[in-house]
Design an enzyme around this catalytic site. Sequence first.
Site, short mmCIF file in Angstrom:
data_model
loop_
_atom_site.label_atom_id
_atom_site.label_comp_id
_atom_site.label_asym_id
_atom_site.label_seq_id
_atom_site.Cartn_x
_atom_site.Cartn_y
_atom_site.Cartn_z
N GLY A 130 0.83 -1.20 0.00
CA GLY A 130 0.00 0.00 0.00
C GLY A 130 0.86 1.25 0.00
CB CYS A 131 0.22 4.65 -1.29
SG CYS A 131 -1.42 4.94 -0.62
CG PHE A 132 -1.00 5.96 3.84
CD1 PHE A 132 -0.53 7.26 3.96
CD2 PHE A 132 -2.35 5.79 3.54
CE1 PHE A 132 -1.37 8.35 3.80
CE2 PHE A 132 -3.20 6.86 3.37
CZ PHE A 132 -2.71 8.14 3.49
CB ALA A 133 2.14 0.02 3.82
#
Lengths: 344, 344, 344, 344
Positions: C150-153
């Site tokens: 994921g992008c935030f991850a």
Amino acid sequence: MKVRVGIAGASGFSGGELLRILLSHHDVEVSALYSHSEPGASIADVHPQFLGQCDLKFSPVPREESGWSNLDLLFLCLPHGVSSSLVPTIPPRVKVIDLAGDFRLKDPRDYLAYYGDSPPDRDLQAKFIYGLVEWERRRLVEASYVASPGCFATATILGLAPLVASNLIEERVIVDAKTGSTGSGIKPTKATLHASRVHSLVAYKAFNHQHVPEIKQALSSMGRGKELDLIFQTHSTPLVRGIYATIYTRLRADIPYSDIESLFQSSYRDSPFVRFRGKTLPDVSWCRGTNFVDLGLALSGRNLIIFSALDNLVKGAAGQAVQAMNVMFGFNESQGLCYGGGMP
Amino acid sequence: MKVRVGIAGASGFSGGELLRILLSHHDVEVSALYSHSEPGASIADVHPQFLGQCDLKFSPVPREESGWSNLDLLFLCLPHGVSSSLVPTIPPRVKVIDLAGDFRLKDPRDYLAYYGDSPPDRDLQAKFIYGLVEWERRRLVEASYVASPGCFATATILGLAPLVASNLIEERVIVDAKTGSTGSGIKPTKATLHASRVHSLVAYKAFNHQHVPEIKQALSSMGRGKELDLIFQTHSTPLVRGIYATIYTRLRADIPYSDIESLFQSSYRDSPFVRFRGKTLPDVSWCRGTNFVDLGLALSGRNLIIFSALDNLVKGAAGQAVQAMNVMFGFNESQGLCYGGGMP
Amino acid sequence: MKVRVGIAGASGFSGGELLRILLSHHDVEVSALYSHSEPGASIADVHPQFLGQCDLKFSPVPREESGWSNLDLLFLCLPHGVSSSLVPTIPPRVKVIDLAGDFRLKDPRDYLAYYGDSPPDRDLQAKFIYGLVEWERRRLVEASYVASPGCFATATILGLAPLVASNLIEERVIVDAKTGSTGSGIKPTKATLHASRVHSLVAYKAFNHQHVPEIKQALSSMGRGKELDLIFQTHSTPLVRGIYATIYTRLRADIPYSDIESLFQSSYRDSPFVRFRGKTLPDVSWCRGTNFVDLGLALSGRNLIIFSALDNLVKGAAGQAVQAMNVMFGFNESQGLCYGGGMP
Amino acid sequence: MKVRVGIAGASGFSGGELLRILLSHHDVEVSALYSHSEPGASIADVHPQFLGQCDLKFSPVPREESGWSNLDLLFLCLPHGVSSSLVPTIPPRVKVIDLAGDFRLKDPRDYLAYYGDSPPDRDLQAKFIYGLVEWERRRLVEASYVASPGCFATATILGLAPLVASNLIEERVIVDAKTGSTGSGIKPTKATLHASRVHSLVAYKAFNHQHVPEIKQALSSMGRGKELDLIFQTHSTPLVRGIYATIYTRLRADIPYSDIESLFQSSYRDSPFVRFRGKTLPDVSWCRGTNFVDLGLALSGRNLIIFSALDNLVKGAAGQAVQAMNVMFGFNESQGLCYGGGMP
């Protein structure tokens, strides 16, 4: 062997965009970056987005011929008026593509009237070919000096040229043109502040924009000397990038829409960067980050509106200059320019 | 009879916003606008939005007591460091509300450490009351000199004060604060260019923002001298207006959510500009153009996050200063500030 | 011979970005685009920016194994929950890179708790390798199934991993993360309206964002099983593209800044897309349109803040998936991803 | 005693703006908000910016006369076509101001041609006065039914009216009009997504915008029946609020600039919301949030360009409707509308 290029004025918006394009161009080696304002700075100080992609430092702009000697080609991304004092110091073996307005106008009176400054040397100007590849391809093959077109001029000329060349429209033409904030350059002013610009839409330079004589000169040559009666009005909008020209014309006679469509298609059949979209009105976001210009049409009776959209930093500046370079050096015209835009 | 007010530094963003608010305030007459940078200019030259609403010209900033004599109240909207040299020239009968940081800090070492400059005269500073109306209402009634709070400080203090005053949270508090482009002021820089800012989000001033001592001083006084261990990090975002503070705390003990909600409600029962929204996380756009600060909460175990949003030019500057003025002059606290925000 | 790839869900933002990257990738041929919502549409209907660069039409998503048979690799850019029903219909010879969250989490209870849905088949999940190339390069060489992060991850893990792997920080970590409007997807809602979003900054999903277990799982494996006490709070901002994670940590011991800098440098020496900038706090605009993640640091006592910035559609989605593909198929890791960002 | 007003369609952009204005209007009490889409919702659910300022809940739109009986005035902020079915259910003692296009056009063929729908009852339409206060003040004093003008129409008519009324310009007029994202309404679509719109500039509705007959009708009546040959082209820009009309005309004879300036000044001497700025080209941001329309001129030979700027939600919708209300009820024309815009 790669073409060794230099960029003078590489710290601005079009200089940075030119660097971005050239760093991915397989036939080019970027040898030097020159800057009046940032001599000695590293690329990451001025354009932090290039960290890890380019290690050059900015050099001061050379004052003598010897300073340019290791180059095959020099791009000039300088403010209007600076190029003309620099070109005489460049040795003849270095080709030049100038992105400023200095060498575009044949008639020195136009230069004086619209740039408010004394025109460059007439013999020097005469060596420059106008870099609008779509209409000057053959002459550019042999060019050593190129005057790359202005952003508004590119959008307007490409939209009107097929009609003017075929003598289909009346002389009176109104162009309502819109641009974004990169069009005002990197030097900060109250008018280009984020806080001002987000909510701003304003017309400027009524009846005296410097692209007027450029547009008239190019179209007059395509129209065998016939002069347009051109009203040209520019507007600042909250776009970052983009030119949108809405061009109001009248046909000289009743012509079916399909004939006009065919004319545009055949005019640009061999031009990979002109995308004719017919009745689909182009959105400037479709061209963002690319070298494309998108054209659309609307016809009602004899009233014909042409819509022309492009990215001012690419097709309106750096991309178009690389396209001209490709032609000058015998590369494929779209070499290094074949990427699509990111959306959104 | 109306209070005659002057604004020094009226050509900037908060000066303009202050003028906007005061022009609609029934108990006030704007008598003079002073500007270092635009003396002699008409209001329409500097703030063209006020054409037809205000006919004042900008005066140069007076150098002598007599220059201020026809005023009852002077607002100072000047860069940090300028107010402290100006205040000694203002006659005692003119009350002063300073929107800069000059007179906020009691400890001169803090001023030196965070503003990098020699602090104002200590006796003079001692006359100033901190203009956070919600917590200083009683002292402001009799104030002649007010140091209006900083924008980040206002958002942070109002979010933390109920918890600190009741000694409910651990010392260690982390505040992640976000602001918009008007926070950088009207002076154009490369960082506040529209073209740069639209796509930019960047942290700045790690561990040394000048609002840190201001926040600690205010909360220490509410918390009976207990010092916070405050980490405070600011960020620039593409907003035009707004402060958003996300405040990470830990409760000292297990406390039901409903008790915390009650605490916030009772703390701000008589504060018309604090809107406590409970578990609804506030959006800064709900406060835009208004004097409201919106607060929300999220609790998980002992982890409590407080969300605080306001408009930096209104509640964070001009509006809050007018609110303090209302208290100083015995007007209704919300006089002239009772309008809702435009959405969008 | 080129790898034949298909994209399912090509009508969305990350699908479009993936297409943009793959069209310029020399070792890949885009063979098919699948869409649930736009079957039969031409590329120019859905992504008008690709006119002149791609002639494919969108196919309906196949329901049987034979529908996928001409592919070597299938990218899934589908909403969460759809991939897991699709993967069982894909023949084993077709490799899969899934950009959704379906196959990222090893513990089915996490999936249920954070996605609110029944988890995918456990044996199927076990075949998937987590596609964070910087930390999983060796396992990805042999992977047939990849769960792209994921992008935030991605932003959070890359910022914390060197510190966690060396056991230098305390368990309690606070991540304040900011994103732009493309993070909300192409489906229009009131919250993603231009008119709403330009002025909006708002926190969402307090204490229950679905990237929390993903981050904890990845970092726990790097930290030999030690669990972080992670507070993770997301915010919507008026950016279009970008993730900015501000990561608040405390060192376990006094460590000089230079040691931490060395640790980051050595951790990412062989990772071409991680740009460690030391004390220069990164701006998300420097990564826009590129596969770079930029990291910066600020240290005061034992308080260490890590700043991590990337483009959510490139390094946070499509670019990272191509990077994983490059490793899976033995290409140069940066093949097709070596372009700089346009500024501005 | 206050006028009791209701707003039908109060959940949209112009309904919200109208509520904002009316809540500060001293002679008005907002008695009811009606909504088809949000019956039962509280104001804070739909317009969270009004929390603390308004406690009303949204009622369903009444189906019978008795449902409206406690009102003196009803504003209709409904989609085009809905007002005409609603008005017959409203008792005669309730005055009506309709912000939609339903009752603006006298010729039912125009309605059919441009709205694509069957026109409202002819007798009913005949009761409506066109709410352009600057030119219809006298008739509005006695009006019970008002058709409030469209946003583009307002900008265009106010810019052309002085010239048309004095018969100074040729028939052929070209209007290039630009608007922002609130012009598309609150219903989310792919085209009004933040991510799409930030970078978008696109023309739409070539030769068939529904404001064409409205403009021609109004100007024909001012020009004693002479018809304009009007080309009218609209564009979407990344503004949030604003209309900018660039109006290209030709004078019938050589007229000195000063005469034209005098004509505009005298035409609008008694119109507090028209700000004539002469050769200063107006910026739409100067009008944002206000009821002002700003006009500027540029003349070259007989070519005259008029620039007209306003806020589409205020002077182009809600503000103008309140201005008409003020005239209908005998209040000061600018009552409740006398605030300046916030800048930026």
